[in-house]
Design a protein around this motif. Structure first.
Motif, PDB file in Angstrom:
ATOM      1  N   GLU A   1       0.425  -2.192   7.939  1.00 23.90           N
ATOM      2  CA  GLU A   1       0.711  -1.398   6.739  1.00 23.90           C
ATOM      3  C   GLU A   1      -0.318  -1.721   5.669  1.00 23.90           C
ATOM      4  O   GLU A   1      -0.712  -2.889   5.513  1.00 23.90           O
ATOM      5  CB  GLU A   1       2.106  -1.758   6.209  1.00 23.90           C
ATOM      6  CG  GLU A   1       3.225  -1.280   7.092  1.00 23.90           C
ATOM      7  CD  GLU A   1       3.530   0.189   6.880  1.00 23.90           C
ATOM      8  OE1 GLU A   1       3.758   0.560   5.713  1.00 23.90           O
ATOM      9  OE2 GLU A   1       3.495   0.957   7.848  1.00 23.90           O
TER      10      GLU A   1
ATOM     11  N   THR B   1      -9.813   2.677   3.366  1.00 23.90           N
ATOM     12  CA  THR B   1      -9.025   3.476   2.426  1.00 23.90           C
ATOM     13  C   THR B   1      -9.848   3.952   1.239  1.00 23.90           C
ATOM     14  O   THR B   1      -9.850   5.133   0.896  1.00 23.90           O
ATOM     15  CB  THR B   1      -7.824   2.656   1.922  1.00 23.90           C
ATOM     16  OG1 THR B   1      -7.214   2.013   3.021  1.00 23.90           O
ATOM     17  CG2 THR B   1      -6.811   3.561   1.234  1.00 23.90           C
TER      18      THR B   1
ATOM     19  N   PHE C   1       1.123   4.990  -0.035  1.00 21.95           N
ATOM     20  CA  PHE C   1       1.359   3.923   0.948  1.00 21.95           C
ATOM     21  C   PHE C   1       2.596   3.087   0.665  1.00 21.95           C
ATOM     22  O   PHE C   1       3.064   2.365   1.531  1.00 21.95           O
ATOM     23  CB  PHE C   1       0.138   2.991   1.004  1.00 21.95           C
ATOM     24  CG  PHE C   1      -1.113   3.706   1.426  1.00 21.95           C
ATOM     25  CD1 PHE C   1      -1.203   4.276   2.692  1.00 21.95           C
ATOM     26  CD2 PHE C   1      -2.189   3.814   0.557  1.00 21.95           C
ATOM     27  CE1 PHE C   1      -2.357   4.941   3.073  1.00 21.95           C
ATOM     28  CE2 PHE C   1      -3.338   4.478   0.945  1.00 21.95           C
ATOM     29  CZ  PHE C   1      -3.427   5.050   2.208  1.00 21.95           C
TER      30      PHE C   1
ATOM     31  N   ARG D   1      -3.844   7.274   9.782  1.00 19.82           N
ATOM     32  CA  ARG D   1      -3.339   5.891   9.801  1.00 19.82           C
ATOM     33  C   ARG D   1      -3.918   5.088  10.979  1.00 19.82           C
ATOM     34  O   ARG D   1      -3.965   3.873  10.943  1.00 19.82           O
ATOM     35  CB  ARG D   1      -1.813   5.868   9.892  1.00 19.82           C
ATOM     36  CG  ARG D   1      -1.113   6.552   8.729  1.00 19.82           C
ATOM     37  CD  ARG D   1      -1.470   5.870   7.420  1.00 19.82           C
ATOM     38  NE  ARG D   1      -1.162   6.725   6.294  1.00 19.82           N
ATOM     39  CZ  ARG D   1      -0.173   6.511   5.447  1.00 19.82           C
ATOM     40  NH1 ARG D   1       0.573   5.443   5.586  1.00 19.82           N
ATOM     41  NH2 ARG D   1       0.054   7.333   4.465  1.00 19.82           N
TER      42      ARG D   1
END
Lengths: 276, 302, 393
Positions: free
Chosen positions: A6, B219, B109, B198
């Motif tokens: 994540e 990112t 996110f 992702r």
């Protein structure tokens, strides 16, 4: 996906969540202040509170100048919404054709109003009015609002039109429909959400527009933003203005929520229809 | 034209349908800008009784004759206004983008199910009237406004002595503009972040990259188009801004948009000179747009 | 916008020449000058027709606060205009913010049209030269004969009465007596005193700050209403020097100047007698002073002009009459501490005798030197340019 991949860890999420909360406070504080002081029984918005009253609301709702301003703004905004949406539909239909003369130039022209500062648009129209020998007018103001609204309507309608093309062409071929019939029977209903969005955006943009209006408003007339601007300069009128502002805030937040709920419903229905 | 045996699917529209909207914008946007151009070189004028003759005189007035020690301390007052105003505009746009970035990151996110609700919460104030929000800040920041009276009530400052830099300064102008634009800037950044595949982040992780490295290498670069778009979204309206500095600014915060407005409808009417400023602003914004590349082009590459 | 043809332009230039002549004699004779431009060119005007046949709508460019008594804009006791609203109602009256003289003149040059406007005497000729106004028929104004001739004459150009005076007063420095040292408050230089930086507010008044600066330059301008380019350059420098001392340039007396003065946000400001009265009443006259500067106050007379092409000239006349009538004029003096153009207003009608004495209300002779009575500025555009550059600097 394992939690380590994540992009945010627990600490990161918490601190960004805190940041989000702070920003929300920052964004809503002025709105809260407006609403709070609109009930304050004093002409000066300052602490401590002087007492609760609803008289500013009564005063606002009975102020003919304000009501006239709202009426004029609504008229201009409605005109703008319809005209700009019509132009937006034409532009989108045109741009979706296979062959368009000077396509890059036309595309650039249609989004150009987004990158020309409002003050330049206002000044240009002022000179144009002078050239054609007519003074400022509400009609000229509406025409000016259409200029800055067209790019938005195109940006709303065109993408929707593109997503329709594939299914539409199949349907059209299967049914042997001509283009006009196909447009009316298939495209138009499917376009409705985009056209409604476009109308809403057109209305909102114009209703809240001050910069161009300040150049093109005829003497003695006021749109709603011009009323607010003038009122901000008269302290005695400020409490009444805060009451109006509170109403506007309540109304727009309500509309935003309603639009969101409506959109959700519509999408769920589409999904359900697609599945069935 | 069409390769034999392969029918292209019929398209909906006809190319000529763009003609009315294009003609409309040509008449009410391009033509007026051309008129401004004519005014700027004195080929037209609204001065009574003066014959319009081509002249670069007003351009000569605008560009400094002598430059002085700083680009905003030249012999041309309006050039100085331009440089100062532009500098402040860039700072405001950068600050607003910086404020919006973490917000977009959180939304992209840090949230899952309630994402659209959280997004709606920050966007909603944008739908209330712009002027009313400026007015709200005026009410809060003014000398006997909410902030100062709160300080007095809490005995943090002697009664009757307001904090002087709260209003009529670049602080107040910057604060109000940043306030107005933050949600708007966060939106394109959020969209560009959401588009990021992702699997790229997973791949980065598999290759041993920590979160920070993944952010730096994946990112952030992939969110840049959104950042540029957001930056430009603030920059363009702020270059011509004249309402906010009028309502919460002071003598020191005179902006280029105010100068144009003053020269056309204010105390110092001079349409020809005002036209020079308007043309210059249009040109500069055009150049900035060209520099910021394709971030704003409507036709996505496909 | 209506364009003047060449002949109009030449006539305008001749008017300017007349004004230049006037400037010569005007400097000594104070108010009595402008009547001299009464050439024998124009025939008196006549507006035939019935008031009932006209549209009952008037669009009026007015300074905020002076909208006719009886309209929504008026919640306090202004008598002026009441006779009009009683007869025609208030619903046909529309007001636009006059802003200031420079702003409104420019607006009308850019094509805006009003039925009535409220300019000051120094702009009368600008409006006439630009062909933006119509003359009045003085026979339709019963109170016209009661007006001080030295005021009324200033509205007469080419034998026509283009401007009807209503109010007069001063322009000077208003300051807080309890915050400003007595020794600092001798003259206009108080606006330049760095000790009070951030507590000062100059009027965003176009030509006016330039006139004021002309009093203070070294050497002072020969004629603050007709400064040479050297003098204007010195005035410009002086105003640029003064700029950082301002909290803000005020644009509206009721909107930003008075509230800031009342709250203590500013202590020193350019102001008119009505501001002095309002602030004195609010804060106490022991705390507020209206300066008689060593260099002299400015003084002005303002009044009404009728916009070119008005469809309702008879309504416009009725409106103006409802302002210059005796009752409205006496009320003007008591409400705003301004002087009236109506010579029938006697000192006995002034309620606040102390204020009347201090401000010389009811004594149009107070207009002599060292008071600087505002006059037509021949090089107005240069004044406007100086102020624009000061703001941009």
């Amino acid at each position: 996906m394992s939690s380590a991949t994540e992009p945010l860890g627990r600490a990161g999420r918490a601190s960004l969540g805190g940041y989000y909360a702070l920003l929300v406070v920052f964004l809503y504080a002025p709105l809260v202040v407006i609403v709070a002081f609109s009930f304050d029984d004093s002409t000066i918005a300052a602490l401590p509170f002087s007492g609760f009253t609803t008289r500013w609301y009564r005063a606002a709702l009975h102020d003919p100048t304000l009501l006239d301003a709202v009426r004029l703004s609504a008229l201009i905004a409605a005109t703008n919404a319809v005209a700009a949406t019509a132009l937006g539909v034409l532009a989108s239909l045109g741009l979706s054709a296979r062959r368009v003369l000077l396509r890059p130039a036309v595309t650039a022209l249609l989004v150009l109003p987004l990158v020309v500062p409002a003050v330049v648009v206002g000044v240009g129209l002022l000179i144009l009015l002078d050239e054609v020998g007519s003074g400022p007018s509400a009609g000229a103001l509406a025409a000016g609002h259409v200029v800055i609204t067209v790019p938005y309507t195109v940006l709303i309608i065109l993408p929707r039109l593109r997503t329709l093309e594939a299914s539409l062409t199949e349907a059209a071929r299967d049914l042997g429909a001509n283009q006009v019939v196909a447009f009316w029977a298939i495209t138009r209903p499917l376009m409705t959400p985009a056209i409604v969005s476009s109308l809403i955006v057109g209305f909102t943009l114009s209703f809240d527009e001050y910069a161009i209006a300040s150049f093109l408003i005829p003497p003695g007339e006021r749109t709603f933003p011009i009323f607010i601007y003038e009122g901000s300069k008269v302290p005695q009128q400020r409490p009444e203005l805060l009451a109006v502002a509170s109403l506007v805030i309540a109304l727009s937040l309500l509309l935003v929520v309603a639009a969101e709920v409506g959109r959700g419903r519509y999408e769920r229905r589409q999904v359900a229809a697609g599945a069935g | 034209m069409t390769p034999a045996g392969r029918r292209l699917p019929p398209r909906l529209g006809q190319g000529w349908l763009v003609a009315p909207p294009a003609a409309y914008l040509f008449a009410l946007l391009i033509f007026p800008i051309v008129l401004i151009g004519l005014y700027s070189v004195f080929l037209r004028t609204n001065l009574t009784g003066v014959v319009a003759v081509f002249s670069f005189q007003d351009w000569g007035r605008f560009f400094p004759a002598s430059w002085g020690e700083l680009p905003w301390r030249t012999s041309s007052p309006f050039w100085n206004t331009f440089v100062r105003s532009m500098g402040v505009t860039v700072v405001i746009a950068l600050a607003t983008t910086a404020l919006a970035y973490p917000l977009a990151y959180f939304l992209a996110f840090g949230t899952r199910r309630r994402r659209s609700l959280l997004l709606l919460v920050v966007l909603a104030p944008f739908f209330t009237s712009f002027l009313l929000r400026v007015l709200a800040w005026q009410v809060m920041l003014r000398a006997n406004g909410v902030f100062n009276s709160a300080l007095w009530e809490l005995h943090l400052r002697p009664h009757g002595e307001p904090v002087s830099w709260l209003i009529n300064t670049w602080f107040s102008v910057g604060l109000v503009l940043a306030y107005a634009w933050v949600p708007f800037v966060a939106l394109p950044i959020f969209v560009s972040m959401e588009r990021i595949d992702r699997r790229l982040l997973e791949a980065a992780h598999d290759l041993g990259a920590g979160r920070l490295t993944a952010f730096r290498k994946v990112t952030f670069p992939l969110s840049l188009p959104g950042v540029v778009a957001g930056f430009v979204f603030v920059l363009i309206p702020t270059t011509g801004e004249f309402v906010t500095p009028q309502l919460v600014g002071g003598p020191g915060t005179y902006m280029f948009g105010q100068a144009i407005q003053d020269l056309f409808v204010g105390t110092a009417s001079d349409w020809n000179y005002g036209a020079v400023l308007a043309v210059w602003l249009t040109v500069v914004v055009g150049l900035l747009m060209a520099l910021s590349g394709r971030a704003l082009t409507m036709d996505p590459r496909r | 916008m209506e364009r003047l043809d060449r002949r109009d332009f030449l006539r305008g230039m001749a008017g300017l020449g007349g004004a230049a002549l006037l400037t010569g004699c005007g400097a000594e004779s104070g108010l009595k000058a402008a009547g001299a431009s009464t050439g024998a060119t124009g025939r008196p005007v006549h507006y035939p027709g019935q008031v009932g046949a006209e549209p009952d709508h008037l669009v009026i460019a007015e300074w905020p606060g002076y909208e006719a008594g009886g309209t929504k804009a008026q919640t306090y006791g202004l008598t002026a205009g009441r006779a009009y609203t009683r007869r025609f109602g208030a619903s046909g009256l529309t007001y636009a913010d006059y802003g200031n003289d420079d702003k409104n003149l420019n607006k009308m040059r850019a094509g805006e049209r009003f039925d009535l406007l409220h300019p000051c005497v120094d702009y009368v000729q600008d409006y006439v030269d630009a062909g933006l106004v119509e003359p009045f028929e003085t026979d339709l104004l019963p109170s016209f004969d009661r007006l001080y001739p030295q005021f009324a004459d200033r509205g007469s150009l080419n034998g026509r009465q283009y401007w009807i005076p209503w109010d007069w007063g001063f322009g000077s420095v208003m300051y807080r007596k309890d915050k400003v040292a007595e020794a600092d408050a001798r003259g206009w230089e108080l606006m330049w005193n760095e000790r009070y930086a951030g507590k000062i507010s100059m009027w965003d008044g176009g030509s006016t700050p330039v006139m004021v600066a002309g009093l203070l330059t070294d050497p002072p301008a020969q004629d603050i209403f007709h400064q040479t380019s050297d003098e204007l350059e010195r005035s410009r420098q002086l105003l640029i020097q003064q700029k950082p001392l301002n909290k803000f340039y005020w644009t509206s007396e009721y909107g930003d100047m008075q509230p800031a003065f009342k709250s203590g946000d500013i202590w020193i400001t350019y102001a008119w007698p009505a501001d002095y009265k309002a602030m004195g009443d609010a804060l106490g006259y022991d705390k507020v002073a209206y300066m008689t500067p060593s260099q002299g106050k400015l003084a002005w007379v303002c009044g009404f002009m009728m916009g070119k092409g008005t469809q309702s000239p008879l309504h416009a006349h009725a409106y103006v009459e409802s302002f210059i009538s005796l009752a409205a004029s006496a009320n003007l003096v008591n409400l705003f501490a301004y002087g009236s153009s109506n010579a029938s207003v006697t000192p006995a009608m002034v309620k606040d005798g102390r204020l009347a004495r201090e401000l010389d209300i009811g004594n149009p002779e107070a207009f002599g030197p060292p008071v600087h009575v505002e006059r037509h500025i021949p090089n107005r555009a240069e004044y406007q340019e100086v102020w624009a550059e000061v703001k941009a600097s």
